[in-house]
Design an enzyme around this catalytic site. Structure first.
Site, PDB file in Angstrom:
ATOM      1  N   CYS A  47      -9.893  -5.545   7.068  1.00 30.84           N
ATOM      2  CA  CYS A  47      -9.258  -4.359   6.435  1.00 30.84           C
ATOM      3  C   CYS A  47      -8.286  -4.697   5.315  1.00 30.84           C
ATOM      4  O   CYS A  47      -7.957  -3.839   4.514  1.00 30.84           O
ATOM      5  CB  CYS A  47      -8.474  -3.513   7.421  1.00 30.84           C
ATOM      6  N   GLU A  66      -9.461  -2.087   2.593  1.00 31.75           N
ATOM      7  CA  GLU A  66     -10.906  -2.034   2.841  1.00 31.75           C
ATOM      8  C   GLU A  66     -11.418  -0.613   3.056  1.00 31.75           C
ATOM      9  O   GLU A  66     -12.572  -0.298   2.737  1.00 31.75           O
ATOM     10  CB  GLU A  66     -11.237  -2.857   4.088  1.00 31.75           C
ATOM     11  N   ASP A  67     -10.551   0.254   3.584  1.00 25.93           N
ATOM     12  CA  ASP A  67     -11.025   1.605   3.923  1.00 25.93           C
ATOM     13  C   ASP A  67     -11.249   2.493   2.709  1.00 25.93           C
ATOM     14  O   ASP A  67     -11.846   3.564   2.828  1.00 25.93           O
ATOM     15  CB  ASP A  67     -10.016   2.265   4.882  1.00 25.93           C
ATOM     16  N   ARG A 101      -4.218   9.275   4.215  1.00 21.23           N
ATOM     17  CA  ARG A 101      -4.707   8.124   3.453  1.00 21.23           C
ATOM     18  C   ARG A 101      -5.540   8.514   2.234  1.00 21.23           C
ATOM     19  O   ARG A 101      -5.959   7.647   1.457  1.00 21.23           O
ATOM     20  CB  ARG A 101      -5.518   7.188   4.373  1.00 21.23           C
ATOM     21  N   ARG A 120     -13.273   8.646  11.934  1.00 25.42           N
ATOM     22  CA  ARG A 120     -12.884   8.658  10.518  1.00 25.42           C
ATOM     23  C   ARG A 120     -14.083   8.951   9.602  1.00 25.42           C
ATOM     24  O   ARG A 120     -13.920   9.504   8.526  1.00 25.42           O
ATOM     25  CB  ARG A 120     -12.288   7.306  10.118  1.00 25.42           C
ATOM     26  N   LEU A 143      -0.476   4.907  10.665  1.00 23.35           N
ATOM     27  CA  LEU A 143      -1.154   5.420  11.862  1.00 23.35           C
ATOM     28  C   LEU A 143      -1.426   4.280  12.844  1.00 23.35           C
ATOM     29  O   LEU A 143      -1.776   3.184  12.426  1.00 23.35           O
ATOM     30  CB  LEU A 143      -2.503   6.028  11.452  1.00 23.35           C
ATOM     31  N   ASP A 174      -0.195   3.032   5.151  1.00 17.18           N
ATOM     32  CA  ASP A 174      -1.402   2.306   5.585  1.00 17.18           C
ATOM     33  C   ASP A 174      -2.148   1.647   4.422  1.00 17.18           C
ATOM     34  O   ASP A 174      -3.247   1.103   4.621  1.00 17.18           O
ATOM     35  CB  ASP A 174      -2.372   3.280   6.288  1.00 17.18           C
ATOM     36  N   HIS A 200     -12.944   1.557  14.000  1.00 10.30           N
ATOM     37  CA  HIS A 200     -14.011   1.488  13.007  1.00 10.30           C
ATOM     38  C   HIS A 200     -15.147   0.618  13.542  1.00 10.30           C
ATOM     39  O   HIS A 200     -14.933  -0.210  14.434  1.00 10.30           O
ATOM     40  CB  HIS A 200     -13.497   0.836  11.716  1.00 10.30           C
TER      41      HIS A 200
HETATM   42  C1  CIR Z   1      -5.328   3.385  10.108  1.00  6.11           C
HETATM   43  O1  CIR Z   1      -5.238   3.874  11.230  1.00  6.11           O
HETATM   44  O2  CIR Z   1      -5.983   3.915   9.215  1.00  6.11           O
HETATM   45  C2  CIR Z   1      -4.609   2.072   9.839  1.00  6.11           C
HETATM   46  N1  CIR Z   1      -3.390   2.044  10.569  1.00  6.11           N
HETATM   47  C3  CIR Z   1      -5.472   0.895  10.211  1.00  6.11           C
HETATM   48  C4  CIR Z   1      -6.715   0.791   9.393  1.00  6.11           C
HETATM   49  C5  CIR Z   1      -7.516  -0.415   9.725  1.00  6.11           C
HETATM   50  N2  CIR Z   1      -8.642  -0.510   8.875  1.00  6.11           N
HETATM   51  C6  CIR Z   1      -9.783  -1.091   9.198  1.00  6.11           C
HETATM   52  O3  CIR Z   1      -9.986  -1.507  10.331  1.00  6.11           O
HETATM   53  N3  CIR Z   1     -10.733  -1.148   8.277  1.00  6.11           N
END
Ligand code: CIR
Length: 258
Positions: free
Chosen positions: A253, A67-68, A87, A133, A20, A62, A166
């Site tokens: 991340c 971290e997410d 995700r 999110r 994404l 992704d 985020h």
């Molecule tokens: C997303 O859109 O989920 C990934 N392309 C990028 C996530 C980045 N994560 C973060 O800043 N903790």
């Protein structure tokens, strides 16, 4: 801040560029993605961390943004429920991996969504971003679990801020009551008792830096911020992150530190 000993990282998959993004910065070049990821891993090792390296998984382009998928603290770990449907499955291997280090691993459950990138720890307090999110239920479930670990938290609304995917896209804790912060967040009452390093216009992406065991990792290309942080006596290491920025990612991340 307590010292970190380990970090989970996950290799970028070949189809990383199919993840994404809202960045409009072009398509990442895979060989450079791998190079930049490896430099990041080496930097973490130089900060004294033992890396738990997970294999790439093409089902989840992704998934290098580990971290997410979790919130890890000294007192317990919490598996998130990522806000992007593509995700959701990324959490499975993270749960198994964290179970090897934590006796109890809690989980955010439906209808909540929560991305770890929305969670910023400042000593015993957590700032939790309400973003596209992370929804209210996610923020509240997390706040409750954190309170059972005796941590406090506050919710920060960021849904109207363009460019902030985020909370941590615009906020990082530097220890000793100091935050590095996006100009738009700096006016919020929740941050009024902190020493703020407000990021200059045009250097917004630099706010997503990472303090690891006294070393400050900063994305390359933000000279004003780098100068200011050096003036604050930080030992700064700059890292190339262009290919991650193309997919809305930054330094924090790419790992889960604990
Ligand atoms: C997303 O859109 O989920 C990934 N392309 C990028 C996530 C980045 N994560 C973060 O800043 N903790």
């Amino acid at each position: 801040m307590a010292a970190y000993r380990k970090a989970i990282v996950r290799a970028p998959a070949e189809n990383f560029s199919q993840g994404l993004t809202s960045a409009h910065l072009g398509v990442p070049e895979y060989s450079r993605v791998l190079e930049q990821h490896e430099s990041y891993c080496i930097a973490l090792e130089r900060c004294g961390l033992e890396l738990i390296r997970l294999e790439a998984d093409k089902r989840y382009p992704d998934s290098t943004f580990v971290e997410d998928t979790a919130v890890v603290t000294e007192k317990g770990a919490i598996i998130t429920r990522p806000g992007a449907p593509s995700r959701l499955g990324e959490v499975d291997i993270i749960r198994k991996t964290l179970a090897q280090s934590y006796s109890q691993v809690n989980t955010i459950v439906q209808p909540a969504t929560l991305d770890g990138g929305d969670v910023c720890q400042a000593d015993d307090h957590f700032f939790i971003g309400l973003s596209h999110r992370t929804n209210e239920a996610g923020a509240e479930q997390l706040a409750q679990l954190l309170s059972s670990f005796a941590y406090t938290s506050s919710l920060i609304e960021i849904r109207d801020y363009s460019g902030l995917l985020h909370l941590k896209s615009g906020l990082a804790y530097l220890g000793q009551n100091r935050l590095i912060i996006d100009e738009r967040l700096a006016v919020k009452k929740e941050f009024k008792d902190y020493d703020l390093v407000v990021v200059d216009e045009g250097e917004d992406h630099g706010a997503n830096c990472l303090l690891v065991n006294g070393h400050l990792l900063l994305a390359d290309g933000f000279p004003k911020l780098e100068r200011r942080l050096k003036q604050c006596d930080f030992h700064v290491t700059t890292l190339y992150t262009s290919e991650f920025q193309k997919m809305d990612g930054g330094l924090s991340c790419l790992s889960l530190r604990f």
